[in-house]
Scaffold this motif. Structure first.
Motif, PDB file in Angstrom:
ATOM      1  N   GLU A   1      52.009 -29.026  -7.765  1.00  0.00           N
ATOM      2  CA  GLU A   1      52.101 -27.760  -7.265  1.00  0.00           C
ATOM      3  C   GLU A   1      50.689 -27.180  -7.027  1.00  0.00           C
ATOM      4  OE1 GLU A   1      54.508 -24.539  -9.847  1.00  0.00           O
ATOM      5  OE2 GLU A   1      55.839 -26.367 -10.382  1.00  0.00           O
ATOM      6  N   TYR A   2      49.928 -27.731  -7.454  1.00  0.00           N
ATOM      7  CA  TYR A   2      48.310 -27.341  -7.401  1.00  0.00           C
ATOM      8  C   TYR A   2      47.530 -28.638  -7.540  1.00  0.00           C
ATOM      9  CZ  TYR A   2      47.625 -27.592 -12.289  1.00  0.00           C
ATOM     10  OH  TYR A   2      47.587 -27.856 -13.445  1.00  0.00           O
ATOM     11  N   ILE A   3      46.634 -28.685  -6.810  1.00  0.00           N
ATOM     12  CA  ILE A   3      45.598 -29.841  -6.752  1.00  0.00           C
ATOM     13  C   ILE A   3      44.300 -29.418  -7.172  1.00  0.00           C
ATOM     14  CG2 ILE A   3      44.446 -31.937  -5.549  1.00  0.00           C
ATOM     15  CD1 ILE A   3      47.157 -31.756  -3.843  1.00  0.00           C
ATOM     16  N   ASN A   4      43.580 -29.990  -8.032  1.00  0.00           N
ATOM     17  CA  ASN A   4      42.234 -29.732  -8.267  1.00  0.00           C
ATOM     18  C   ASN A   4      41.439 -30.970  -8.911  1.00  0.00           C
ATOM     19  OD1 ASN A   4      42.821 -30.478 -11.172  1.00  0.00           O
ATOM     20  ND2 ASN A   4      43.427 -28.016 -11.352  1.00  0.00           N
ATOM     21  N   LYS A   5      40.071 -30.882  -9.236  1.00  0.00           N
ATOM     22  CA  LYS A   5      39.203 -31.895  -9.209  1.00  0.00           C
ATOM     23  C   LYS A   5      40.031 -32.761 -10.705  1.00  0.00           C
ATOM     24  CE  LYS A   5      36.062 -29.111 -11.923  1.00  0.00           C
ATOM     25  NZ  LYS A   5      34.622 -29.227 -12.336  1.00  0.00           N
ATOM     26  N   ASP A   6      40.443 -31.910 -11.419  1.00  0.00           N
ATOM     27  CA  ASP A   6      40.851 -32.485 -12.898  1.00  0.00           C
ATOM     28  C   ASP A   6      42.147 -33.723 -12.696  1.00  0.00           C
ATOM     29  OD1 ASP A   6      39.345 -31.295 -14.277  1.00  0.00           O
ATOM     30  OD2 ASP A   6      40.454 -29.649 -14.623  1.00  0.00           O
ATOM     31  N   ASN A   7      43.070 -33.323 -11.573  1.00  0.00           N
ATOM     32  CA  ASN A   7      44.124 -34.146 -11.300  1.00  0.00           C
ATOM     33  C   ASN A   7      44.214 -34.975 -10.141  1.00  0.00           C
ATOM     34  OD1 ASN A   7      44.794 -32.130  -9.388  1.00  0.00           O
ATOM     35  ND2 ASN A   7      46.908 -31.555 -10.204  1.00  0.00           N
ATOM     36  N   LEU A   8      42.828 -35.105  -9.409  1.00  0.00           N
ATOM     37  CA  LEU A   8      42.826 -35.730  -8.251  1.00  0.00           C
ATOM     38  C   LEU A   8      43.381 -37.347  -8.447  1.00  0.00           C
ATOM     39  CD1 LEU A   8      39.609 -34.694  -6.598  1.00  0.00           C
ATOM     40  CD2 LEU A   8      42.061 -34.262  -5.749  1.00  0.00           C
ATOM     41  N   ILE A   9      42.897 -38.140  -9.558  1.00  0.00           N
ATOM     42  CA  ILE A   9      43.259 -39.345  -9.712  1.00  0.00           C
ATOM     43  C   ILE A   9      44.788 -39.465  -9.690  1.00  0.00           C
ATOM     44  CG2 ILE A   9      43.068 -41.098 -11.281  1.00  0.00           C
ATOM     45  CD1 ILE A   9      40.496 -40.651  -9.770  1.00  0.00           C
ATOM     46  N   ASN A  10      45.344 -38.520 -10.433  1.00  0.00           N
ATOM     47  CA  ASN A  10      46.928 -38.586 -10.585  1.00  0.00           C
ATOM     48  C   ASN A  10      47.530 -38.451  -9.063  1.00  0.00           C
ATOM     49  OD1 ASN A  10      46.848 -39.019 -13.209  1.00  0.00           O
ATOM     50  ND2 ASN A  10      47.028 -37.092 -13.619  1.00  0.00           N
ATOM     51  N   VAL A  11      46.758 -37.532  -8.316  1.00  0.00           N
ATOM     52  CA  VAL A  11      47.690 -37.217  -7.076  1.00  0.00           C
ATOM     53  C   VAL A  11      47.232 -38.563  -6.008  1.00  0.00           C
ATOM     54  CG1 VAL A  11      47.211 -36.053  -4.928  1.00  0.00           C
ATOM     55  CG2 VAL A  11      47.058 -34.829  -7.019  1.00  0.00           C
ATOM     56  N   PHE A  12      46.075 -39.062  -6.184  1.00  0.00           N
ATOM     57  CA  PHE A  12      45.800 -40.237  -5.387  1.00  0.00           C
ATOM     58  C   PHE A  12      46.853 -41.366  -5.837  1.00  0.00           C
ATOM     59  CE2 PHE A  12      41.128 -39.343  -5.713  1.00  0.00           C
ATOM     60  CZ  PHE A  12      41.242 -38.342  -4.574  1.00  0.00           C
ATOM     61  N   ASN A  13      46.830 -41.535  -7.021  1.00  0.00           N
ATOM     62  CA  ASN A  13      47.899 -42.583  -7.500  1.00  0.00           C
ATOM     63  C   ASN A  13      49.149 -42.385  -6.922  1.00  0.00           C
ATOM     64  OD1 ASN A  13      45.767 -44.091  -8.866  1.00  0.00           O
ATOM     65  ND2 ASN A  13      46.292 -43.197 -10.952  1.00  0.00           N
ATOM     66  N   TYR A  14      49.595 -41.241  -7.107  1.00  0.00           N
ATOM     67  CA  TYR A  14      51.119 -40.746  -6.957  1.00  0.00           C
ATOM     68  C   TYR A  14      51.237 -41.293  -4.962  1.00  0.00           C
ATOM     69  CZ  TYR A  14      55.612 -38.756  -6.123  1.00  0.00           C
ATOM     70  OH  TYR A  14      56.822 -38.766  -5.381  1.00  0.00           O
ATOM     71  N   ILE A  15      50.368 -40.822  -4.328  1.00  0.00           N
ATOM     72  CA  ILE A  15      50.287 -40.915  -3.038  1.00  0.00           C
ATOM     73  C   ILE A  15      50.285 -42.841  -2.374  1.00  0.00           C
ATOM     74  CG2 ILE A  15      49.126 -40.496  -0.773  1.00  0.00           C
ATOM     75  CD1 ILE A  15      48.244 -37.818  -1.661  1.00  0.00           C
ATOM     76  N   GLU A  16      49.636 -43.278  -3.288  1.00  0.00           N
ATOM     77  CA  GLU A  16      49.413 -44.552  -2.972  1.00  0.00           C
ATOM     78  C   GLU A  16      50.935 -45.222  -3.157  1.00  0.00           C
ATOM     79  OE1 GLU A  16      45.891 -45.731  -4.662  1.00  0.00           O
ATOM     80  OE2 GLU A  16      44.524 -45.254  -2.985  1.00  0.00           O
ATOM     81  N   ASN A  17      51.393 -44.841  -4.138  1.00  0.00           N
ATOM     82  CA  ASN A  17      52.542 -45.645  -4.540  1.00  0.00           C
ATOM     83  C   ASN A  17      53.941 -45.012  -3.925  1.00  0.00           C
ATOM     84  OD1 ASN A  17      51.633 -47.591  -6.523  1.00  0.00           O
ATOM     85  ND2 ASN A  17      50.931 -45.812  -7.747  1.00  0.00           N
ATOM     86  N   ASN A  18      53.776 -43.968  -3.204  1.00  0.00           N
ATOM     87  CA  ASN A  18      55.017 -43.023  -2.616  1.00  0.00           C
ATOM     88  C   ASN A  18      54.903 -42.755  -1.192  1.00  0.00           C
ATOM     89  OD1 ASN A  18      56.840 -42.423  -4.966  1.00  0.00           O
ATOM     90  ND2 ASN A  18      54.843 -42.087  -5.709  1.00  0.00           N
ATOM     91  N   HIS A  19      55.216 -43.744  -0.369  1.00  0.00           N
ATOM     92  CA  HIS A  19      55.085 -43.789   0.971  1.00  0.00           C
ATOM     93  C   HIS A  19      56.356 -43.175   1.618  1.00  0.00           C
ATOM     94  CE1 HIS A  19      51.602 -46.787   1.407  1.00  0.00           C
ATOM     95  NE2 HIS A  19      51.299 -45.565   0.970  1.00  0.00           N
TER      96      HIS A  19
END
Length: 152
Positions: free
Chosen positions: A11-29
């Protein structure tokens, strides 16, 4: 937010959840990963880190198979490249999409903007006149008229 298929859209992206966002994107094409890439690129644009936004949009384009979704990503990418004065790279992306009828005039409009930025007023005007005479989108026609009038 978790959907029925157990896919996640942040729902939101900030510096605290960037790693989670990166990991999610890399695993979900898939569409969920691509939506997160759009959100991530907006986050980077908002904090004026255009290089990072550019990186993630290019990353997404590499995996997108649908031409319409690829066009949406490419519009955003071209706008970023335009802001970074990477006009040749922008024009090379545009060259691909002017051959797809549903996106032709949108990309030609951006091409006109780029040509104006590099001082090629005559070719920008030619492109905009072409759009004006061939596209049926009233909003785009109004916008193009404003651009043509600003040349004088």
């Amino acid at each position: 937010m978790l959907n029925k298929n157990c896919n996640y859209i942040f729902e939101y992206i900030n510096k605290d959840n960037l790693i989670n966002v990166f990991n999610y994107i890399e695993n979900n094409h898939n569409i969920y990963g691509f939506i997160n890439i759009l959100k991530l690129s907006k986050y980077y644009i908002d904090i004026n880190e255009l290089k990072n936004a550019e990186f993630w949009l290019k990353y997404g384009i590499r995996y997108i198979e649908d031409d319409n979704l690829k066009a949406i990503f490419s519009i955003r990418l071209v706008r970023i490249l335009y802001q970074e004065n990477k006009f040749i790279e922008s024009l090379s992306i545009i060259k691909y999409f002017v051959n797809i009828d549903s996106w032709k005039y949108i990309f030609l409009n951006i091409k006109g903007d780029i040509l104006m930025s590099i001082g090629d007023r005559d070719n920008a005007k030619k492109i905009w006149l072409y759009i004006l005479n061939n596209d049926n989108n009233d909003f785009l026609k109004h916008l193009i008229k404003l651009k043509i009038n600003s040349i004088y």
